[in-house]
Design a protein around this motif. Structure first.
Motif, PDB file in Angstrom:
ATOM      1  N   PRO A  93      20.380 -23.113   6.465  1.00  0.00           N
ATOM      2  CA  PRO A  93      19.854 -23.614   7.485  1.00  0.00           C
ATOM      3  C   PRO A  93      18.724 -22.349   7.975  1.00  0.00           C
ATOM      4  O   PRO A  93      18.944 -22.172   8.181  1.00  0.00           O
ATOM      5  CB  PRO A  93      20.538 -24.028   9.050  1.00  0.00           C
ATOM      6  N   PRO A 146      24.197 -30.567   9.834  1.00  0.00           N
ATOM      7  CA  PRO A 146      22.882 -31.027  10.758  1.00  0.00           C
ATOM      8  C   PRO A 146      23.249 -31.820  11.946  1.00  0.00           C
ATOM      9  O   PRO A 146      24.478 -33.007  11.676  1.00  0.00           O
ATOM     10  CB  PRO A 146      22.789 -31.488   9.327  1.00  0.00           C
ATOM     11  N   GLU A 147      22.591 -31.563  13.015  1.00  0.00           N
ATOM     12  CA  GLU A 147      22.219 -32.387  13.781  1.00  0.00           C
ATOM     13  C   GLU A 147      21.407 -33.215  14.032  1.00  0.00           C
ATOM     14  O   GLU A 147      21.028 -33.813  13.063  1.00  0.00           O
ATOM     15  CB  GLU A 147      22.055 -31.508  15.295  1.00  0.00           C
ATOM     16  N   ASP A 194      27.401 -23.075   8.907  1.00  0.00           N
ATOM     17  CA  ASP A 194      27.087 -23.927  10.347  1.00  0.00           C
ATOM     18  C   ASP A 194      27.929 -24.967   9.886  1.00  0.00           C
ATOM     19  O   ASP A 194      28.203 -25.677   9.234  1.00  0.00           O
ATOM     20  CB  ASP A 194      25.280 -24.718   9.668  1.00  0.00           C
ATOM     21  N   GLN A 195      29.306 -25.119  11.377  1.00  0.00           N
ATOM     22  CA  GLN A 195      30.524 -25.384  10.858  1.00  0.00           C
ATOM     23  C   GLN A 195      30.236 -27.277  11.463  1.00  0.00           C
ATOM     24  O   GLN A 195      31.133 -27.835  10.666  1.00  0.00           O
ATOM     25  CB  GLN A 195      31.285 -24.520  11.674  1.00  0.00           C
ATOM     26  N   ASP A 196      29.319 -26.829  12.401  1.00  0.00           N
ATOM     27  CA  ASP A 196      29.070 -28.611  12.730  1.00  0.00           C
ATOM     28  C   ASP A 196      28.410 -29.798  11.812  1.00  0.00           C
ATOM     29  O   ASP A 196      27.406 -30.867  12.165  1.00  0.00           O
ATOM     30  CB  ASP A 196      28.738 -28.701  14.284  1.00  0.00           C
ATOM     31  N   TRP A 251      17.147 -22.121  10.935  1.00  0.00           N
ATOM     32  CA  TRP A 251      18.010 -21.382  12.195  1.00  0.00           C
ATOM     33  C   TRP A 251      18.444 -19.944  11.759  1.00  0.00           C
ATOM     34  O   TRP A 251      18.380 -19.535  12.871  1.00  0.00           O
ATOM     35  CB  TRP A 251      18.227 -22.001  12.959  1.00  0.00           C
ATOM     36  N   VAL A 252      19.143 -19.636  10.525  1.00  0.00           N
ATOM     37  CA  VAL A 252      20.009 -18.879  10.401  1.00  0.00           C
ATOM     38  C   VAL A 252      19.529 -17.468  10.202  1.00  0.00           C
ATOM     39  O   VAL A 252      17.656 -17.599   9.662  1.00  0.00           O
ATOM     40  CB  VAL A 252      20.400 -18.668   8.908  1.00  0.00           C
TER      41      VAL A 252
END
Length: 332
Positions: A140, A183-184, A179-181, A142-143
């Motif tokens: 991602p 992508p939003e 990113d465990q969740d 944002w990392v």
């Protein structure tokens, strides 16, 4: 090592390759054959690091059209007799693992320096690089940079002991950890990335600082322009008759000693001149859009090698004005 020394090393390497290719290996046992296979694999992987350097420099300094191709991918596919997919893969690997140069000509390390070092050591091969690049393509945005560097270090530490398939599994687990969740969900259209440029004030020496970021469209536009107009021999402002269209002569190319940053700056000036001369900009404040240069008489005389014009003699009016403007002394 100088250029002649480098060529001599390359010639010895090619001669040794011919000798190795002529080996029969009949005297080798099974264990020796397996060991030779591993040594040859390491040699081939190390050779890939040199190929990355060659492709990185060609992509940076040369023009594929001038060399007889429509693009680097097409040129490599035709010259090396490989598939277009393989040609693109080599270019992609060279872009991330080959040496880089900044816009002002300074040397920079590769995008993935740890991976590039492993390839140079022969510790990993092209398929390992493919898995690592696939991983970073999914990271991602944002990392942070620090976390990205940590991911490269983790993959580089494990890759030499893994097959490409095993490395992919490790990379997938690392991606899940980042990113465990996942992508939003986003029901709205993402805003396109935007960039900006800022031209700083002109300094006393006449130079100005240009800073900013290019969005994807702006980068694509200038990469296409630079590929043509910033190639060696093109738009050289030191050349009495610069080549701004077509293909420069061999003398112009070989005599071009400008840095990459200087070639790109000259290309920007050439593009600006083309636009100004086209007449498509119309008028601004009632006047044709053009460059207006202001200077002083003293500067013009100095540039022409003429002595400065002496000041005019003082007149009675000047003396009267001087007395009137001179402050009165105390006691008078």
């Amino acid at each position: 090592m100088d250029g002649d020394g480098d060529r001599a090393v390359l010639e010895r390497y090619l001669a040794a390759s011919d000798a190795v290719a002529a080996l029969s290996l009949e005297s080798f046992g099974d264990t020796e054959l397996l060991g030779a296979l591993g040594e040859l694999e390491v040699a081939d992987r190390r050779r890939a690091a040199l190929i990355h350097q060659i492709l990185a420099r060609l992509s940076r300094e040369a023009n594929p059209v001038a060399l007889g191709g429509t693009s680097w991918k097409a040129l490599l596919a035709d010259r090396l007799k490989i598939t277009a997919v393989d040609a693109q893969r080599r270019l992609d690997h060279a872009r991330d693992l080959g040496p880089r140069v900044s816009l002002i000509g300074e040397s920079q390390e590769p995008v993935l320096p740890l991976v590039a070092a492993l390839v140079a050591q022969g510790a990993i091969g092209a398929d390992h690089v493919v898995r690592i690049r696939e991983f970073f393509a999914k990271v991602p945005s944002w990392v942070s940079v620090a976390d990205r560097e940590g991911c490269e270090a983790s993959l580089a530490l494990q890759a030499p002991g893994l097959t490409p398939e095993e490395l992919k599994k490790v990379a997938d687990k690392l991606l899940t950890y980042l990113d465990q969740d996942g992508p939003e969900p986003d029901d709205t259209d993402p805003a396109p990335p935007s960039g900006s440029l800022a031209l700083g004030p002109q300094r006393a020496d006449g130079m100005s600082v240009l800073s900013g970021e290019l969005d994807p469209e702006a980068r694509a536009v200038w990469e296409a322009i630079y590929a043509k107009l910033a190639a060696p021999g093109m738009c050289n402002r030191d050349d009495p008759h610069p080549c701004v269209s077509g293909t420069p002569t061999r003398e112009q190319i070989e005599g071009d000693h400008r840095s990459l940053g200087r070639r790109q700056l000259d290309a920007m000036v050439a593009v600006g001149r083309m636009v100004l001369q086209s007449g498509t900009l119309g008028q601004h404040n009632g006047l044709p859009v053009t460059v207006i240069i202001s200077t002083t008489l003293q500067d013009l005389q100095a540039a022409a090698g003429l002595p400065p014009t002496p000041p005019p003699p003082a007149t009675l009016f000047d003396e009267e004005v001087g007395r009137a403007c001179r402050p009165a002394r105390a006691g008078r």
